[in-house]
Design an enzyme around this catalytic site. Structure first.
Site, PDB file in Angstrom:
ATOM      1  N   TYR A 129      -2.024  -2.052 -10.730  1.00 38.28           N
ATOM      2  CA  TYR A 129      -2.115  -1.897  -9.279  1.00 38.28           C
ATOM      3  C   TYR A 129      -1.306  -2.967  -8.537  1.00 38.28           C
ATOM      4  CZ  TYR A 129      -3.977  -1.899  -4.575  1.00 38.28           C
ATOM      5  OH  TYR A 129      -4.080  -1.886  -3.208  1.00 38.28           O
ATOM      6  N   SER A 138       0.801  -1.234   0.000  1.00 43.16           N
ATOM      7  CA  SER A 138       0.000   0.000   0.000  1.00 43.16           C
ATOM      8  C   SER A 138       0.831   1.281   0.000  1.00 43.16           C
ATOM      9  CB  SER A 138      -0.939   0.027   1.212  1.00 43.16           C
ATOM     10  OG  SER A 138      -1.959  -0.921   1.067  1.00 43.16           O
ATOM     11  N   LYS A 192       0.622   3.286  -3.068  1.00 46.64           N
ATOM     12  CA  LYS A 192      -0.533   4.154  -3.348  1.00 46.64           C
ATOM     13  C   LYS A 192      -0.132   5.625  -3.316  1.00 46.64           C
ATOM     14  CE  LYS A 192      -3.847   0.858  -1.346  1.00 46.64           C
ATOM     15  NZ  LYS A 192      -4.568   0.482  -0.118  1.00 46.64           N
ATOM     16  N   TYR A 228      -4.240   2.925   7.508  1.00 49.88           N
ATOM     17  CA  TYR A 228      -5.462   2.116   7.553  1.00 49.88           C
ATOM     18  C   TYR A 228      -6.425   2.669   8.608  1.00 49.88           C
ATOM     19  CZ  TYR A 228      -2.576  -1.099   4.813  1.00 49.88           C
ATOM     20  OH  TYR A 228      -1.761  -1.657   3.859  1.00 49.88           O
ATOM     21  N   VAL A 256       1.009  -3.791   4.055  1.00 51.64           N
ATOM     22  CA  VAL A 256       0.878  -5.048   4.807  1.00 51.64           C
ATOM     23  C   VAL A 256       2.153  -5.881   4.803  1.00 51.64           C
ATOM     24  CG1 VAL A 256      -1.622  -5.304   4.651  1.00 51.64           C
ATOM     25  CG2 VAL A 256      -0.171  -6.187   2.807  1.00 51.64           C
TER      26      VAL A 256
END
Lengths: 327, 327, 327, 327
Positions: free
Chosen positions: D200, D73, D76, D252, D270
């Protein structure tokens, strides 16, 4: 309106069915044909047809009863019956519940809110895709074959799949793919997503007319027994389960209102079909079809819930006139 | 088991009812009495009783049929009937819908998600509080009076309100107050919150026994007609509407499964009562109560859904043995 | 625009503030005054005022800076600080979380979806009502007293409660009552509902002007230290926690966009106030208020999120011109 | 712990970093490696490493700082910067909002509840998949190329994609496919689903070490300016937007708590990486890295939210010791 096979039907009765169809046809203007599947948009929204079949072979037909349309969500009933037949009821109910939801047919929310995400019933898309994947056979072809065999046993002819409608649905099935991948992740969908969707969308594309679905409705009314061919097609307990599902969840988010004002197990599809099952009932008055019947209706102009606008009105009129409610 | 009034009932039948009650009583251990209302927690969880009443006055009673309990959610059926009687069905349905939800009975989520927040049906608390507020009369006392008059017409005696249970519920009704204030804000509750809750919680505290609710079930089965007193208590269309609601929403979040496996309009309460209505049905075999009946059950040990654990099992056994399903 | 206390402020700067206020006042037409509280609807929607206070006592004032308004949601910041001061941070955080939600400020959904229903943060109503109940003292009066003492320490004068606004809110607080009863049921609200609401709605009705909230913003900017009175009002760790909450949740459902384009801890109220805290920052260019400041804005015409339409525009202009962002 | 480039760093400081890493390494036992991606499960859960880089080139490294891991992540942030660079901020924000949600990173609920289903922010999967589809170039290869060029500019070397991790994620990406098809249906995803997922999931599989992400954090701290290479990599307004997103949504569902207790823009993955950006700050005390720094942490044992268990503890310790908060 044509009257077949039997002489005892009152001719006045046939006449009023034609009058009713004429009257309710004007209400098709209150809805419109489904737009999210390109092939469905081409239907003639002014069409309205009906076929009623009694266990003694009495048939009443009126309006566009012969028009062919794809089953769409009506097929969910057939695949549920076929899955129960081949897997047994307990196996199926481990993978799909039987509770009505109040959510739109294509909703994902409840799958996420209620862990572990078991689909709430076989009449919403999440449940129907799961059920289609449980049909017997390894390949999508085999699974569809088993469904077609069941339908052929009931309607007496081999159903055809409208390939144009299937391709049209296949290409725009983003929401159904989202549902299927969600089910794949939670483990409720054992088949590959593409295979499950092929079965599901092809079963939706099976072509029928009002006579076909009236016949299926009649067999359900007689607990799986084909009163004309005199043959038990599927067990009574499957028929009872199926009719209860149709009553609680069969008419999309208007199922409760339909049960309240019409009181019959029915399943609609966005193509405009409504398949209704009328079990035998005890009445002191002289009314038609006391021994039950099946009613098939087609009217492609649908309302905000996805149900045939004029079809539901016509059915309500008949149900009240003939006192058809199961309650 | 006591057999009353009629001689033609098979004594073997009475014997097996006692045997059934004995058998299913052992399953009361699988549940427990409702704990969220202090007064209910004091009930004896091993109790199980039943009363079946036919239109000819045939009565079968067994187990703890005489035990008194508060109606709780069963009262939602009565207040709905009373509101429809006094306001007319359209007026009531402007303020509450008829759709099953799949949500817990005390859920607020759907009120917020679905603008404008009209309660989905009269069997969930949000809908039931709204319906109670529609009972005729200015004050809570007047509203309860109109409800009690209706019940008296059906069961032949003036119902009493258990004040201890009412006070117990009143003090712990935080969630119901939250629902009522929410409804007040969205405009669906016209009465003051405290007044609506007084009516609602007092109607929940009305005391009955299995004979009382069997009688109400019987009258519903006969479309509002009291077959013993030979009097139409409420119109057929209200009875039909009510039975459809009981079938689709009457057994909390197990309503779909109950419809599928038992197939009867029924309403349960967390106190352990289950009121069931069995309309007359067409059957070729010789089975009891072909002309319909009402069934009252009491078993205060409830399952995860809020339904009497042993009561539902007993009812399922009877429904299958006597083929009672409406489908 | 008035310039006070200090000579070194560039007069051109004061002039452009007046020009900015004049410019952005025209955008008040894009919103409207809050309508759900009758007393707020009477405000003059064309008003716009600002007060900026630096740690050295520099003050810039322009437009309707002197107008009095009720704090509304801005008070959530003050009660959070007071509760942390008196109960300690861990005690408070056992009863309210610190996570932004993306839900409307008065939403119940998340309380029901996420068991056990702990409010997500002190800036939504569910969390704010919980926090208000934690203020020290047994009675609502005592709790409000402790809040008023804190405010007096910061702004140098005893705040008054607008009783008309309080009564107006009290009578229409159905949604807040629904939230409070929900919290009562889940156990997060220990106080009686009526008492908690009295505290909460009275704190919302505390009257301030832009100078008052600018001063509070300045003290937050200096980590709880009052740079003019030279006194530590509350601990640095409480100030840091509070500013982070303002940044992530302070501007209703536009908090993310406000953080992205303005980048300052701020809290708005539906009465049109915006309290902003500008911590000292490292910049190579010559820009005003390098040592931080507090900014109070008032403009009762609010947008769809509940934030002052022209106030946010004016603040964005200033934040960009003076490079105020904390990022 | 290695000390490089500069002599002025206090050696005691380096020592305590080693001590801190040793201390917090023991807390890795409180979490576990991500299990839903098979390739991640193989990581050594006891690893913990850190790299801090200041604008003058000061570097502090300790523990497993050299370990290679996939960005997951964290990527992102990079694709958001690249999309803004190539499409412009307004174009990107038409397709993704900037609001924190409080929902799990892979939630679909909000897309369905809030019509028209625009993803709430670029840090949840729905938003990140949308952003990846906006990278420049027609093919997934071209889109990834543009992302890799940006990363190379920042870290000074060409990043590699871990093909094993990518294949592992590709095969188990059911939930991400569900999200992508949902976005396809609502029109927010313009690219084909398979292509968007390829971009992605490959960006998630880009390999880095703590030094790489510390450098990116440093450049963000300096508003897009690379203080060591002395080059503006991306505009200040993109950096500010990105840091605000990291603060409100980067950790998160613990983002709010992280902002409250650590107060720094950070993004976790993660795989156990945490990239933190520390802008320059005004402090009166003598503390390290007053001119800001970037902090890269790696600790593959993650907590219930998906954040490195020991990594967050270590970062909190450092942030408090060095008073790093932006508030």
């Amino acid at each position: 309106m044509r009257k077949e096979d039997k002489d005892q039907t009152d001719y006045q009765e046939m006449d009023y069915m034609d009058a009713w169809v004429r009257h309710y046809r004007s209400f098709t203007a209150e809805g419109q044909c489904a737009t999210y599947i390109p092939a469905l948009e081409k239907a003639d929204p002014t069409q309205l047809g009906i076929c009623v079949i009694g266990p003694d072979g009495t048939v009443i037909k009126s309006g566009d009863w012969e028009a062919t349309f794809t089953m769409q969500s009506i097929s969910k009933v057939l695949s549920f019956i076929a899955a129960c037949l081949h897997r047994g009821i307990p196996y199926v109910l481990e993978r799909v519940d039987l509770e009505p939801t109040g959510d739109p047919f294509n909703s994902i929310i409840r799958l996420e809110m209620h862990k572990p995400g078991k689909p709430f019933n076989p009449m919403i898309n999440a449940g129907a895709i799961t059920v289609s994947s449980l049909l017997p056979g390894e390949s999508p072809q085999k699974k569809l074959e088993s469904l077609c065999i069941l339908i052929e046993k009931m309607v007496g002819k081999r159903p055809t799949i409208n390939e144009e409608v299937f391709r049209s649905e296949w290409q725009t099935a983003h929401r159904n793919r989202a549902l299927a991948y969600y089910l794949k992740e939670t483990g409720f969908l054992e088949l590959e997503v593409d295979q499950a969707l092929e079965v599901y969308l092809k079963q939706c594309s099976i072509e029928v007319n009002t006579e076909d679905i009236a016949l299926i409705g009649l067999i359900l009314a007689h607990d799986g027994y084909h009163p004309i061919r005199k043959e038990q097609i599927f067990p009574k307990r499957v028929a009872r389960l199926t009719k209860s599902l149709m009553l609680t969840c069969g008419m999309y988010n208007a199922s409760g209102k339909f049960a309240a004002f019409i009181g019959l197990p029915a399943k609609s599809g966005v193509s405009g079909g409504v398949m209704t099952s009328v079990p035998p009932r005890v009445r002191t008055e002289e009314i038609p079809f006391k021994d039950g019947c099946g009613i098939g209706i087609y009217g492609p102009s649908i309302d905000e819930y996805g149900n045939s606008v004029a079809g539901v009105m016509l059915l309500k009129h008949i149900a009240n006139s003939w006192d058809l409610s199961i309650f």
